[in-house]
Design a protein around this motif. Sequence first.
Motif, PDB file in Angstrom:
ATOM      1  N   PHE A  66      -9.502  -5.150  -8.121  1.00  0.00           N
ATOM      2  CA  PHE A  66      -8.218  -4.651  -7.654  1.00  0.00           C
ATOM      3  C   PHE A  66      -7.379  -4.193  -8.829  1.00  0.00           C
ATOM      4  N   SER A  67      -6.390  -3.386  -8.522  1.00  0.00           N
ATOM      5  CA  SER A  67      -5.414  -2.980  -9.523  1.00  0.00           C
ATOM      6  C   SER A  67      -4.035  -3.048  -8.896  1.00  0.00           C
ATOM      7  N   HIS A  68      -3.040  -3.270  -9.712  1.00  0.00           N
ATOM      8  CA  HIS A  68      -1.648  -3.297  -9.259  1.00  0.00           C
ATOM      9  C   HIS A  68      -0.819  -2.619 -10.336  1.00  0.00           C
ATOM     10  N   GLU A  69      -0.602  -1.345 -10.138  1.00  0.00           N
ATOM     11  CA  GLU A  69       0.145  -0.559 -11.114  1.00  0.00           C
ATOM     12  C   GLU A  69       0.807   0.614 -10.413  1.00  0.00           C
ATOM     13  N   ASP A  70       1.852   1.118 -11.045  1.00  0.00           N
ATOM     14  CA  ASP A  70       2.598   2.260 -10.493  1.00  0.00           C
ATOM     15  C   ASP A  70       3.053   2.010  -9.059  1.00  0.00           C
ATOM     16  N   GLY A  71       3.418   0.753  -8.771  1.00  0.00           N
ATOM     17  CA  GLY A  71       3.990   0.427  -7.471  1.00  0.00           C
ATOM     18  C   GLY A  71       3.004   0.384  -6.322  1.00  0.00           C
ATOM     19  N   ARG A  72       1.707   0.257  -6.636  1.00  0.00           N
ATOM     20  CA  ARG A  72       0.724   0.210  -5.550  1.00  0.00           C
ATOM     21  C   ARG A  72      -0.394  -0.774  -5.881  1.00  0.00           C
ATOM     22  N   TYR A  73      -0.786  -1.546  -4.876  1.00  0.00           N
ATOM     23  CA  TYR A  73      -1.917  -2.467  -4.978  1.00  0.00           C
ATOM     24  C   TYR A  73      -3.124  -1.779  -4.362  1.00  0.00           C
ATOM     25  N   VAL A  74      -4.235  -1.749  -5.092  1.00  0.00           N
ATOM     26  CA  VAL A  74      -5.459  -1.112  -4.620  1.00  0.00           C
ATOM     27  C   VAL A  74      -6.606  -2.116  -4.744  1.00  0.00           C
ATOM     28  N   ASN A  75      -7.263  -2.407  -3.622  1.00  0.00           N
ATOM     29  CA  ASN A  75      -8.400  -3.321  -3.613  1.00  0.00           C
ATOM     30  C   ASN A  75      -9.635  -2.530  -3.192  1.00  0.00           C
ATOM     31  N   THR A  76     -10.485  -2.211  -4.181  1.00  0.00           N
ATOM     32  CA  THR A  76     -11.664  -1.388  -3.896  1.00  0.00           C
ATOM     33  C   THR A  76     -12.803  -2.197  -3.288  1.00  0.00           C
ATOM     34  N   THR A  77     -12.782  -3.506  -3.444  1.00  0.00           N
ATOM     35  CA  THR A  77     -13.819  -4.343  -2.854  1.00  0.00           C
ATOM     36  C   THR A  77     -13.726  -4.349  -1.335  1.00  0.00           C
ATOM     37  N   TYR A  78     -12.503  -4.535  -0.811  1.00  0.00           N
ATOM     38  CA  TYR A  78     -12.311  -4.606   0.637  1.00  0.00           C
ATOM     39  C   TYR A  78     -11.788  -3.310   1.237  1.00  0.00           C
ATOM     40  N   GLY A  79     -11.499  -2.326   0.401  1.00  0.00           N
ATOM     41  CA  GLY A  79     -11.193  -0.997   0.898  1.00  0.00           C
ATOM     42  C   GLY A  79      -9.817  -0.805   1.490  1.00  0.00           C
ATOM     43  N   PHE A  80      -8.772  -1.291   0.812  1.00  0.00           N
ATOM     44  CA  PHE A  80      -7.416  -1.028   1.290  1.00  0.00           C
ATOM     45  C   PHE A  80      -6.439  -0.977   0.127  1.00  0.00           C
ATOM     46  N   SER A  81      -5.297  -0.380   0.391  1.00  0.00           N
ATOM     47  CA  SER A  81      -4.223  -0.332  -0.598  1.00  0.00           C
ATOM     48  C   SER A  81      -2.885  -0.313   0.116  1.00  0.00           C
ATOM     49  N   PHE A  82      -1.835  -0.690  -0.591  1.00  0.00           N
ATOM     50  CA  PHE A  82      -0.492  -0.639  -0.023  1.00  0.00           C
ATOM     51  C   PHE A  82       0.528  -0.643  -1.156  1.00  0.00           C
ATOM     52  N   ALA A  83       1.728  -0.183  -0.841  1.00  0.00           N
ATOM     53  CA  ALA A  83       2.806  -0.174  -1.824  1.00  0.00           C
ATOM     54  C   ALA A  83       3.224  -1.601  -2.132  1.00  0.00           C
ATOM     55  N   LEU A  84       3.384  -1.917  -3.416  1.00  0.00           N
ATOM     56  CA  LEU A  84       3.753  -3.263  -3.826  1.00  0.00           C
ATOM     57  C   LEU A  84       4.533  -3.173  -5.122  1.00  0.00           C
ATOM     58  N   SER A  85       5.772  -3.632  -5.079  1.00  0.00           N
ATOM     59  CA  SER A  85       6.626  -3.514  -6.253  1.00  0.00           C
ATOM     60  C   SER A  85       6.165  -4.440  -7.369  1.00  0.00           C
ATOM     61  N   SER A  86       6.694  -4.196  -8.556  1.00  0.00           N
ATOM     62  CA  SER A  86       6.288  -4.955  -9.740  1.00  0.00           C
ATOM     63  C   SER A  86       6.803  -6.391  -9.721  1.00  0.00           C
TER      64      SER A  86
END
Length: 200
Positions: A66-86
């Motif tokens: 997963f990554s959490h940068e530029d205001g977005r959380y991205v989880n490539t293992t489970y295939g979803f992302s959403f906006a998430l503040s710092s």
Amino acid sequence: MRRIILIILVVILSGAGIFYFSYGGRENSGNSHFFAQLWNWGETNDEIQKGDINEEPDASPQPTQFSHEDGRYVNTTYGFSFALSSEYTARIASLGEDGEVLTFDAGGVKSFQIYVMPHDEPAINEERIRIDLPDLVMKHVRVGTLADTEALVFNSYDASLGDTYEVWFVRGGYLIQIMTYANNTETLNKILATWEFIGG
């Protein structure tokens, strides 16, 4: 073999640690049971992904990406992302073959968790949950849509924790349970409104 539903009910996030609570299906023990364990927040994301906080360090052979940068959380293992503040800190706790708990700590009631477990049925519904978990409180149950996927939305209650708000759905062979405190419903719904499924 049909898997037993194992449900992580809540994560209490604080400076000291995380308590997670779960219930096992009746087919497992004859009755739902309850246990709690303290996770130490003092680990880094990499250490948690490798399973260093578990009794069996290699319980998750392929750490979740997963990554959490530029205001977005991205989880490539489970295939979803959403906006998430710092203000949120994203972490992972592996439960081995029972799945993983993804936690999002904002220091208090704004925190939430996503529990992901393997699931071999195409959907989840209120009737099935009430059969497998007769002691689970389910109030104001309704069906909603998260991105393009049908989701079960309801409020629950735990004597130690108070009221909770939960969103459950099945996608890609996983039962995904999103949970927060009831008084954080509006904030979580704003986050979920930005949810996208990625990678097919």
